[in-house]
Design an enzyme around this catalytic site. Structure first.
Site, PDB file in Angstrom:
ATOM      1  CB  VAL A 270      -1.175  18.232  18.362  1.00 20.49           C
ATOM      2  CG1 VAL A 270      -2.017  18.428  19.626  1.00 20.49           C
ATOM      3  CG2 VAL A 270      -1.101  19.149  17.202  1.00 20.49           C
ATOM      4  CE1 TYR A 515     -10.347  -6.620   4.426  1.00 22.27           C
ATOM      5  CE2 TYR A 515     -11.280  -7.617   6.460  1.00 22.27           C
ATOM      6  CZ  TYR A 515     -10.718  -7.873   5.265  1.00 22.27           C
ATOM      7  OH  TYR A 515     -10.659  -8.961   4.539  1.00 22.27           O
ATOM      8  CG  HIS A 517     -12.719  -0.170   7.834  1.00 20.98           C
ATOM      9  ND1 HIS A 517     -13.529  -0.983   7.164  1.00 20.98           N
ATOM     10  CD2 HIS A 517     -11.811   0.234   7.027  1.00 20.98           C
ATOM     11  CE1 HIS A 517     -12.964  -1.054   5.910  1.00 20.98           C
ATOM     12  NE2 HIS A 517     -12.028  -0.139   5.685  1.00 20.98           N
TER      13      HIS A 517
END
Length: 576
Positions: A270, A515, A517
């Site tokens: 997209v 990590y 995150h």
């Protein structure tokens, strides 16, 4: 030698070459009807002109929403994913670090850091993000954590009604299918959801030493850290089933792939969200498949679940973002919002190496494709290949600054008699942002993060490193196996007194590690409302980790699954 050569191809070659090499070794299993790749979404089913809902990204948020919305048989749902399907390799828990070198990873690299990432070229840390069915859940460490009650109560206190802990806990439970024996009768766990959770199937004796040592230092042993990740130590709760990775796609898409109203299309990149600039109504998306530019239209909503990097990128490419930034790039502004700002991430040190007289299995370039270890995993769901990223122990301590820190044990080493301990700052002060390099959708975005730009994070990580050494060298549990920190100093820090604070500062800045995150780049209250609708835009929501106003004290797989479950209910309620 054959295995070594094959592994080198594995980390450097295209998936098609890897597939052929894999078949050449493990053909006996493939001949039994076990495919290398699922091939679930490789059919020629044509993409229709319009659907009720279009979901961008098959990561944890998008997979959940696709499953739940398609439960309504009279709604048509299109799930677009830029990457490919999963493979046998992505099912192997210990292989996560090696998958980062394949095309299952977007291959992003952060901008040069001033005070971290010194071990990388130009101080640029790699930022692995999953590209394929399951998104980053095909690359992550498979840690099942939820965070603290306060993480979610604070979201609600910021004005986001419906996001307090009491509101989100039912969705954690709705998603969870926990097979760990001691949690079977707990009101804080569930055995009926899609996301399977279990103990790591290979139990290293080093994990028991780790837990015993934590008890000696005053930590509560064998805590359920999903309930309260504080002042305790435990074995890992892993998102696996019979020793195999449970990605978001495995959990939420595989079981419903034959629904007639759900269309999953892979290799669909997209490039823009289509929004009427006058009415500010979302009408569809533009995407590229097989080199052709395509458009597809949404009768009800577009749900953006492309993750904390690609979601803000797509919003800005579509005219939603900081006005000045978009103007500078020549992008017509539809809605002025702080998209891409306030990026947060968990980071720390990967990892300190310890030596001991314990001899256990070794996972490295030579053994990752060992036929015996593979057969243990493949046939029986046992052995060291079931250990996610080598990890099976978590400790939670509070630093002198009052911040929470996670201590991570990797009992499976890369060489005999070695194990590792890593540190993770659960509540970092560092902030960053995602911006566009240009208005060309094929250019990767610019990702900046302030590793150790503040003294609190640096002092907290130094504390965590010293605590890790103390955990091993000052406890009887580890003394019994003669464990100690490897005496070899890091080559870039050997001019400093070994184990001094200056040495640990040097280690922190050189061995900086993300990590995976990243979050908060489309934060609730600034970019989306408490219903996850993009502020000022009709028919557009964001459903991924980018919506968190601040980073939870958790690895983000389970919290993002929760967001998907809650978002699906809000969407169904809105349109019912």
């Amino acid at each position: 030698m054959k295995i070594v050569i094959i592994f080198l191809f594995f980390i450097s070659s295209s998936s098609s070459i890897v597939e052929e090499l894999f078949k050449s070794i493990y053909g006996q299993y493939l001949q039994q009807g076990i495919p290398f790749r699922e091939n679930t979404y490789l059919g020629n089913k044509p993409i229709l002109r319009e659907y009720d809902f279009i979901i961008v990204g098959a990561g944890p948020g998008g997979s959940v929403v696709a499953n739940r919305l398609s439960e309504q048989s009279n709604w048509s749902v299109l799930l677009l994913e830029a990457g490919q399907d999963e493979s046998i390799y992505t099912d192997i828990p210990v292989a996560a670090e090696y998958l980062e070198s394949t095309d299952y990873n977007w291959g992003y690299t952060a901008e040069p850091a001033k005070n971290g990432c010194f071990n990388y070229a130009n101080n640029r840390c790699p930022w692995p993000k999953g590209k394929g069915m399951g998104g980053s859940s095909i690359l992550n460490g498979m840690f099942y954590t939820r965070g603290k009650k306060e993480d979610y109560d604070t979201i609600s206190e910021m004005g986001n009604f419906g996001w307090a802990y009491k509101d989100v806990l039912p969705y954690f439970l709705k998603a969870e299918n926990n097979s760990i024996q001691e949690y079977q009768n707990s009101s804080l766990h569930s055995q009926t959801g899609n996301l399977h959770v279990e103990r790591v199937r290979y139990h290293s004796p080093l994990v028991d030493k780790f837990i015993e040592a934590g008890g000696e230092l005053g930590l509560q042993k064998n805590i359920d850290y999903t309930v309260n990740p504080e002042n305790g130590i435990s074995r890992l709760q892993a998102t696996s089933r019979n020793g195999r990775r449970v990605s978001a796609s495995k959990a939420y898409i595989q079981s419903v792939k034959n629904r007639q109203n759900l269309h999953v299309a892979i290799f669909c990149r997209v490039t823009k969200i289509l929004i009427d600039p006058l009415s500010k109504k979302t009408i569809g998306v533009e995407f590229v498949k097989k080199g052709k530019n395509r458009r597809v239209f949404a009768k009800k909503e577009v749900i953006l679940s492309a993750g904390p990097i690609n979601s803000p990128q797509l919003l800005m490419l579509s005219g939603i973002g900081p006005k000045e930034h978009l103007n500078n790039l020549g992008i017509p502004v539809i809605q002025d919002l702080p998209v891409g700002q306030n990026l947060q991430d968990h980071y720390g040190t990967l990892a300190l190496e310890f030596i001991s007289n314990h001899t256990g299995p070794v996972i490295n370039e030579q053994t990752i494709l060992n036929p015996y270890l593979f057969e243990q995993w493949f046939k029986y769901g046992r052995g060291p290949l079931t250990v996610p990223s080598r990890v099976d122990g978590l400790g939670f301590v509070r630093s002198p600054s009052g911040k929470e820190i996670e201590i991570i044990l990797a009992p499976i080493g890369q060489t005999p008699g070695r194990f590792n301990i890593a540190t993770l700052l659960l509540q970092p002060e560092a902030r960053g942002n995602v911006t566009l390099k240009s208005k060309n959708p094929w250019h990767p975005p610019i990702m900046s993060y302030g590793y150790y730009d503040n003294i609190t994070d640096l002092e907290d990580n130094v504390f965590a490193l010293k605590y890790s050494v103390r955990l091993v060298e000052e406890t009887q549990a580890f003394k019994n196996i003669a464990a100690k920190l490897s005496p070899m100093p890091h080559p870039k820090c050997n001019h400093l007194l070994f184990k001094s604070d200056d040495y640990w500062i040097c280690i922190s800045k050189h061995l900086t590690h993300t990590y995976h995150h990243q979050c908060s780049t489309c934060r609730m209250g600034d970019v989306v409302n408490n219903k996850l609708q993009v502020i000022g835009i009709q028919g557009l929501r964001v459903v991924d980790s980018s919506i968190f106003p601040h980073i939870p004290s958790a690895h983000l797989y389970s919290p993002t699954i929760m967001v998907g479950e809650k978002a699906a209910d809000m969407i169904r309620s809105h349109w019912s």
